[in-house]
Motif scaffolding. Structure first.
Motif, short mmCIF file in Angstrom:
data_model
loop_
_atom_site.label_atom_id
_atom_site.label_comp_id
_atom_site.label_asym_id
_atom_site.label_seq_id
_atom_site.Cartn_x
_atom_site.Cartn_y
_atom_site.Cartn_z
N LEU A 245 32.78 14.34 25.62
CA LEU A 245 32.92 15.77 25.35
C LEU A 245 33.07 16.54 26.66
N VAL B 277 32.09 19.85 28.40
CA VAL B 277 31.08 20.88 28.20
C VAL B 277 31.02 21.74 29.46
N SER B 278 30.75 23.04 29.28
CA SER B 278 30.60 23.93 30.43
C SER B 278 29.21 23.73 31.05
N VAL C 79 21.78 20.88 27.77
CA VAL C 79 22.70 19.99 27.07
C VAL C 79 21.99 18.69 26.70
N THR D 289 28.78 18.16 18.67
CA THR D 289 29.39 19.42 19.12
C THR D 289 28.70 20.62 18.49
N LEU E 134 25.53 21.29 20.44
CA LEU E 134 25.81 21.85 21.76
C LEU E 134 26.27 23.31 21.67
N ARG E 135 27.04 23.63 20.66
CA ARG E 135 27.49 25.02 20.50
C ARG E 135 26.35 25.95 20.14
N LYS F 123 27.03 26.80 24.63
CA LYS F 123 27.99 26.14 25.52
C LYS F 123 29.35 26.02 24.84
N VAL G 33 32.30 23.71 24.02
CA VAL G 33 32.40 22.26 23.87
C VAL G 33 33.77 21.90 23.30
#
Length: 110
Positions: free
Chosen positions: A6, A8-9, A19, A53, A56-57, A61, A63
């Protein structure tokens, strides 16, 4: 087993910790690797990529799924990366203050 990569920022060590905390709570994960320089997260195990995902969102973030495929053994050990800064602008809180409105003849935005 699936290998999920993935994008990711990840801008600082606090982002990296957020994360890792979000992903490691999922069941069916064998290993997790974060590359702060490339901004990638690699998850190996029997877990749904959409669920990863989604988690993470929820942390705020951005993704994007790069690849999902079978797990391959690593070819060579990764090189040690330079440390990330302790905090970034995305993680810091912004304080906003308001002054009294009585007898003010000008506008000030600070």
């Amino acid at each position: 087993m699936k290998k999920i990569v993935l994008e990711v920022s990840i801008n600082c060590s606090k982002c990296k910790t957020q994360v890792l905390k979000a992903v490691t709570k999922l069941e069916g994960i064998n290993s997790v690797a974060v590359d702060g320089e490339k901004g990638t997260l690699t998850v190996v195990g029997e877990v749904d990529p959409v669920e990863v995902t989604r988690r993470l969102r929820k942390t705020g973030k951005v993704v994007e799924i790069v690849s999902v495929g079978p797990n391959k053994p690593p070819e060579k050990p990764p090189e040690p990366s330079k440390p990330l800064p302790p905090c970034c602008n995305d993680c810091q809180l912004v304080a906003v203050g308001f002054g009294p409105y009585e007898d003010v003849r000008f506008c000030s935005i600070l």
